[in-house]
Design a protein around this motif. Sequence first.
Motif, short mmCIF file in Angstrom:
data_model
loop_
_atom_site.label_atom_id
_atom_site.label_comp_id
_atom_site.label_asym_id
_atom_site.label_seq_id
_atom_site.Cartn_x
_atom_site.Cartn_y
_atom_site.Cartn_z
N ARG A 75 0.84 -1.21 0.00
CA ARG A 75 0.00 0.00 0.00
C ARG A 75 0.87 1.26 0.00
NH1 ARG A 75 -3.24 -3.20 3.32
NH2 ARG A 75 -5.33 -3.46 2.49
N ASN A 76 1.89 1.24 0.83
CA ASN A 76 2.78 2.41 0.88
C ASN A 76 3.47 2.63 -0.45
OD1 ASN A 76 2.16 3.01 3.56
ND2 ASN A 76 3.80 1.71 4.35
N LYS A 77 3.90 1.56 -1.10
CA LYS A 77 4.56 1.68 -2.40
C LYS A 77 3.59 2.25 -3.44
CE LYS A 77 8.15 0.84 -4.99
NZ LYS A 77 9.38 1.57 -4.82
N VAL A 78 2.36 1.75 -3.44
CA VAL A 78 1.35 2.26 -4.38
C VAL A 78 1.06 3.72 -4.10
CG1 VAL A 78 -1.06 2.04 -5.12
CG2 VAL A 78 0.36 -0.01 -4.86
N ARG A 79 0.97 4.09 -2.83
CA ARG A 79 0.73 5.50 -2.48
C ARG A 79 1.86 6.40 -3.00
NH1 ARG A 79 -1.05 3.40 2.95
NH2 ARG A 79 -3.31 3.36 2.77
N GLU A 80 3.09 5.90 -2.93
CA GLU A 80 4.22 6.67 -3.47
C GLU A 80 4.03 6.90 -4.96
OE1 GLU A 80 8.01 4.86 -2.60
OE2 GLU A 80 7.47 4.59 -0.49
N TYR A 81 3.62 5.86 -5.68
CA TYR A 81 3.36 6.00 -7.11
C TYR A 81 2.26 7.02 -7.36
CZ TYR A 81 6.17 1.88 -8.26
OH TYR A 81 7.19 0.98 -8.42
N VAL A 82 1.17 6.92 -6.59
CA VAL A 82 0.03 7.82 -6.77
C VAL A 82 0.43 9.26 -6.46
CG1 VAL A 82 -2.26 8.43 -5.87
CG2 VAL A 82 -1.71 6.04 -6.39
N ASP A 83 1.20 9.46 -5.41
CA ASP A 83 1.60 10.81 -5.02
C ASP A 83 2.44 11.51 -6.07
OD1 ASP A 83 0.22 10.55 -2.64
OD2 ASP A 83 2.00 10.06 -1.44
N THR A 84 3.17 10.74 -6.87
CA THR A 84 4.04 11.35 -7.87
C THR A 84 3.54 11.11 -9.30
OG1 THR A 84 5.43 9.36 -7.94
CG2 THR A 84 6.06 11.12 -6.39
N ALA A 85 2.36 10.54 -9.44
CA ALA A 85 1.85 10.13 -10.75
C ALA A 85 1.39 11.31 -11.59
CB ALA A 85 0.69 9.16 -10.57
N ASP A 86 1.57 11.14 -12.91
CA ASP A 86 0.98 12.09 -13.84
C ASP A 86 -0.43 11.62 -14.18
OD1 ASP A 86 1.36 9.90 -15.50
OD2 ASP A 86 2.74 10.90 -16.86
N VAL A 87 -1.15 12.37 -14.98
CA VAL A 87 -2.54 12.06 -15.30
C VAL A 87 -2.65 10.70 -15.99
CG1 VAL A 87 -4.52 12.78 -16.69
CG2 VAL A 87 -3.23 14.46 -15.40
N ARG A 88 -1.71 10.38 -16.85
CA ARG A 88 -1.75 9.11 -17.58
C ARG A 88 -1.72 7.92 -16.62
NH1 ARG A 88 2.71 6.14 -19.70
NH2 ARG A 88 1.99 4.60 -21.18
N LEU A 89 -0.81 7.94 -15.66
CA LEU A 89 -0.72 6.84 -14.69
C LEU A 89 -1.97 6.79 -13.82
CD1 LEU A 89 0.72 4.50 -13.36
CD2 LEU A 89 2.01 6.15 -11.98
N LEU A 90 -2.47 7.95 -13.41
CA LEU A 90 -3.68 7.98 -12.58
C LEU A 90 -4.87 7.38 -13.33
CD1 LEU A 90 -3.29 11.47 -10.92
CD2 LEU A 90 -3.01 9.25 -9.82
N LYS A 91 -4.98 7.66 -14.63
CA LYS A 91 -6.07 7.09 -15.42
C LYS A 91 -5.92 5.57 -15.52
CE LYS A 91 -7.30 11.11 -18.15
NZ LYS A 91 -7.39 11.71 -19.50
N MET A 92 -4.68 5.10 -15.67
CA MET A 92 -4.46 3.65 -15.72
C MET A 92 -4.84 3.00 -14.39
SD MET A 92 -1.02 2.94 -17.94
CE MET A 92 0.04 4.23 -17.34
N LEU A 93 -4.44 3.60 -13.30
CA LEU A 93 -4.78 3.06 -11.98
C LEU A 93 -6.29 3.06 -11.75
CD1 LEU A 93 -1.94 4.71 -9.86
CD2 LEU A 93 -2.15 2.30 -10.49
N GLU A 94 -6.94 4.12 -12.22
CA GLU A 94 -8.40 4.18 -12.10
C GLU A 94 -9.05 3.06 -12.90
OE1 GLU A 94 -11.91 7.50 -12.57
OE2 GLU A 94 -10.32 7.47 -14.08
N ALA A 95 -8.57 2.82 -14.10
CA ALA A 95 -9.12 1.75 -14.95
C ALA A 95 -8.92 0.39 -14.29
CB ALA A 95 -8.47 1.79 -16.32
#
Length: 84
Positions: free
Chosen positions: A7-27
């Motif tokens: 969870r902490n690792k994923v939060r790190e990704y989310v905290d620094t993510a651009d819109v493209r990565l956030l859309k992928m995570l949402e999907a």
Amino acid sequence: MTSGDLRNKVREYVDTADVRLLKMLEAIAETYENEVNEPIFDEDQYQILDSRREAHIKGESKSLSWEEVKRKIQSLESGTIKQL
């Protein structure tokens, strides 16, 4: 890796993510939610399971204890018996 570490690792990704990565995570999250809510079996499969369960409860079908199942599997693995 524990679930907390993950969870902490994923939060790190989310905290620094651009819109493209956030859309992928949402999907991914939406796909996961949809799959979790889908039934595992269709109606015909549930009916088969129900009839088998009823037969088991009434003593009309053969059943094995876990110990018997384990012994049969071990026998299969060792080549002692050919089928269950």
